[in-house]
Design an enzyme around this catalytic site. Structure first.
Site: not given
Ligand code: APR
Length: 320
Positions: A15, A96, A12-13, A121, A176, A152
């Site tokens: 990653g 999660n 995601g963001n 989180n 956190h 921060r």
């Molecule tokens: N296996 C692999 N990837 C997964 C799974 C899973 N079972 N479930 C969800 N995902 C993927 C989603 O498809 C998504 O691409 O996890 C990614 C999460 O990306 P974002 O929603 O963009 O979240 P992001 O901003 O990257 O934050 C991720 O970090 O800071 C913490 O609270 C935040 O828990 C969140 C995490």
């Protein structure tokens, strides 16, 4: 020497930003894993095409198959969902937690020798659960929180004193979240503790108290502005600093969510404390003297982490 392999679970963001930073720094070849089909592959292709422009030589690939993380040296986990409106803390925890189970089992099967950094989180519970599900040694599984929280805090202190961020060191302990403990006494500008700077008339206690509060709400402030997501640049940069310390055996002292076995009077929990990261993962938990206020703050934080673990054990009885 073979190139290192960095697996990023969650594309995601955070990653995607992790992949870009790791490629720019040529930390190794990068595998982006996600359950969403096309996202890791698309981001990997896009990032690969940055290589010729930016002059980096890292292979970036995307996958939906855990097999492709095989033999990874470092794994950074951001898989999961963020809290959405109407979702309780326990709902998020339940979702999660299931993600950590799948990720932990994938790591156990394909990359049991990796150094694992968890970002998902609620961090202090997720890193603990990920360690339980993966079965890796505790010193090889850490949570990324303190580097970000202290970044921060340092940013706000640098703005307050009108100095370079390079000259600011700050310390944040504990969980956190709202209960984190920014430790003013150990926060300095080029070695000068913040309380001394207040005495020198460079700031006031009220202004520093406001900065401490702003730090504790640091993530929320970004969410409030973005509205549709949470912070990702600074979280990614923070985890990369931890990965670099491991890969380069740098032995940096970084605040991380680490497993405590008696230190700070805590046993069997992941809590944010300063640790030394080198080739063996968490090589040392550094116990610093805390004043009564910081001790009390840390205790509140520890109790909040305990409550989260109790909730996790209630949701998944294999953890109990
Ligand atoms: N296996 C692999 N990837 C997964 C799974 C899973 N079972 N479930 C969800 N995902 C993927 C989603 O498809 C998504 O691409 O996890 C990614 C999460 O990306 P974002 O929603 O963009 O979240 P992001 O901003 O990257 O934050 C991720 O970090 O800071 C913490 O609270 C935040 O828990 C969140 C995490």
């Amino acid at each position: 020497m073979a190139r290192k392999k960095i697996a990023l679970i969650g594309a995601g963001n955070i990653g995607g930003t992790l992949a870009h930073l790791a490629a720019q720094k040529e930390l190794g070849d990068i595998v982006l894993f996600d359950i969403a089909e096309g996202i890791p592959q698309g981001k990997a292709l896009d990032l690969s095409q940055c290589g010729p422009v930016q002059g980096f030589d890292a292979a970036v690939t995307g996958t939906n198959d855990y097999k492709d993380i095989e033999g990874a040296d470092v794994i950074i986990v951001t898989a999961g969902v963020p809290r959405k409106p109407g979702m309780s803390r326990d709902d998020l925890l339940g979702i999660n937690l299931k993600v950590m189970k799948a990720v932990g089992e994938g790591i156990k099967q394909y990359a049991p020798d990796a150094f694992v950094i968890c970002i998902t989180n609620p961090l202090d519970a997720m890193v603990w659960a990920l360690r339980e599900f993966s079965g890796l040694p505790h010193n090889k599984v850490v949570g990324m929180a303190g580097v970000l929280d202290s970044a921060r805090f340092s940013t706000f202190l640098a703005w307050e004193f009108g100095v370079s961020v390079r000259d600011v060191t700050s310390f944040v302990l504990g969980g956190h979240g709202d209960t984190m403990v920014p430790v003013v006494e150990y926060s300095t500008v080029k070695g000068i503790p913040v309380p001394d700077l207040i005495k020198m008339g460079k700031s006031t206690q009220e202004r520093i108290d406001a900065i401490v509060k702003r730090t504790a709400n640091g993530g929320g402030e970004v969410v409030g502005l973005l509205k549709t997501g949470s912070a990702f640049y600074a979280p990614a940069a923070s985890a990369i600093a931890m990965a670099e310390s491991y890969l380069g055996d740098q032995k940096r002292v970084l605040p991380c969510a680490a497993y405590l076995e008696g230190q700070y009077g805590v046993d069997g929990l992941y809590v944010g404390v300063p640790v030394k990261i080198g080739k063996d993962g968490v090589e040392e938990v550094i116990e610093i003297e805390l004043n009564d206020q910081a001790k009390a703050g840390l205790q509140v934080s520890i109790d909040a982490v305990k409550d989260l673990l109790t909730a996790c054990k209630g949701i998944d009885n294999t953890l109990a």
